[in-house]
Design an enzyme around this catalytic site. Structure first.
Site: not given
Ligand code: PEP
Length: 262
Positions: A12, A14, A104, A106, A174, A180, A220
């Site tokens: 992803n 973003k 998601h 976000e 998630e 992040g 992460s």
């Molecule tokens: C994500 O945005 O779905 C995500 C898992 O981000 P990150 O790997 O940066 O934590």
């Protein structure tokens, strides 16, 4: 990973990389995986660029016959009409986009998307023959108040309930506190929630569907910790944010099988 479900590695991006930078990344990723003799039938790899990159990336994948899958990061619940700024599932389908991330965290936070809207978007994805990657996960406060599985399971149940047609879908667990932040869930935590999510799919839809759905962990993930998650048969892949922007790192994650002794 289980022996029945093909692991899925999703990047992803973003709101990163314009369409020119996208070409460079996808080319380099495909070449790196090809140099490593990556077997896409054993581990699927897909990228989820911003909308403005999709046409360019699709043309590149097509022209070079790359086996990398293509997904979008969101879509509208509507087919067409006066919805300024929104993108229809039919437009994505026309671009040979196969996957679409929905719900998601976000988007839930910055765009106030709730479970009802996500359910409508899932319905639209099924209608347009797209494979939704439905994201669920709890915040730190919710984790402390309700434990780990309750919120993700409730979000998932709402997203997959009440559809007149159900196509293929993927779930990404998630935990919001792990996205992040560099703070990672343990493989045991991820596997436990994945198990509860699979039970919920069985309850709402059927055991047969539950056994086919791929459940990913996201938050992460790096090449150094991916194998720990995939070691468990409940976890079928990973959704990667930050690390998907670094080719070597994302290729390393995609090649997790190298580090796995089952
Ligand atoms: C994500 O945005 O779905 C995500 C898992 O981000 P990150 O790997 O940066 O934590």
């Amino acid at each position: 990973m289980s022996t029945e479900r093909v692991p899925f590695i999703a990047g992803n991006w973003k709101m990163n990389l314009d369409h020119q930078q996208a070409i460079a990344l996808v080319q380099k990723l495909a070449w790196t995986l090809s140099d490593a003799n990556h077997d896409y039938s054993k581990t699927e790899v897909a990228v989820f660029p911003p909308f403005t990159d999709l046409r360019t990336v699709q043309t590149l994948i097509d022209a070079e016959k790359f086996q990398i899958g293509l997904g979008a990061q969101d879509m509208s619940q509507h087919d067409s009409g006066a919805y300024t700024g929104d993108i229809s599932g039919s437009f994505l389908k026309k671009l040979d986009v196969k996957y679409v991330i929905l719900g998601h965290s976000e988007r839930r936070v910055y765009h106030h998307e709730d479970d009802e809207l996500i359910q409508a978007k899932v319905a639209a994805a099924f209608k347009h023959d797209l494979v939704p990657v439905i994201c669920v996960g709890e915040t730190l406060e919710q984790l402390e108040q309700f434990g780990q599985s309750a919120i993700p399971v409730a979000q998932l149940k709402k997203a997959i309930t009440g559809h007149s047609q159900v196509g293929e879908f993927i779930i990404a667990y998630e935990p919001v506190w792990a996205i992040g932040t560099g703070q990672v869930a343990t493989p045991e935590q991820a596997a436990e929630v994945a198990k509860s999510l699979r039970e919920a799919i069985s309850e709402v839809l059927s055991e047969d569907i539950a056994q086919r759905v791929r459940i990913l962990y996201g938050g992460s993930v790096k090449s150094s910790n991916v194998a720990g998650f995939l070691k468990n048969p409940e976890v079928d892949g990973v959704l990667v944010g930050g690390a998907s922007l670094q080719v070597e790192e994302f290729a390393g994650i995609s090649r997790f099988l190298k580090h796995l002794t089952l």
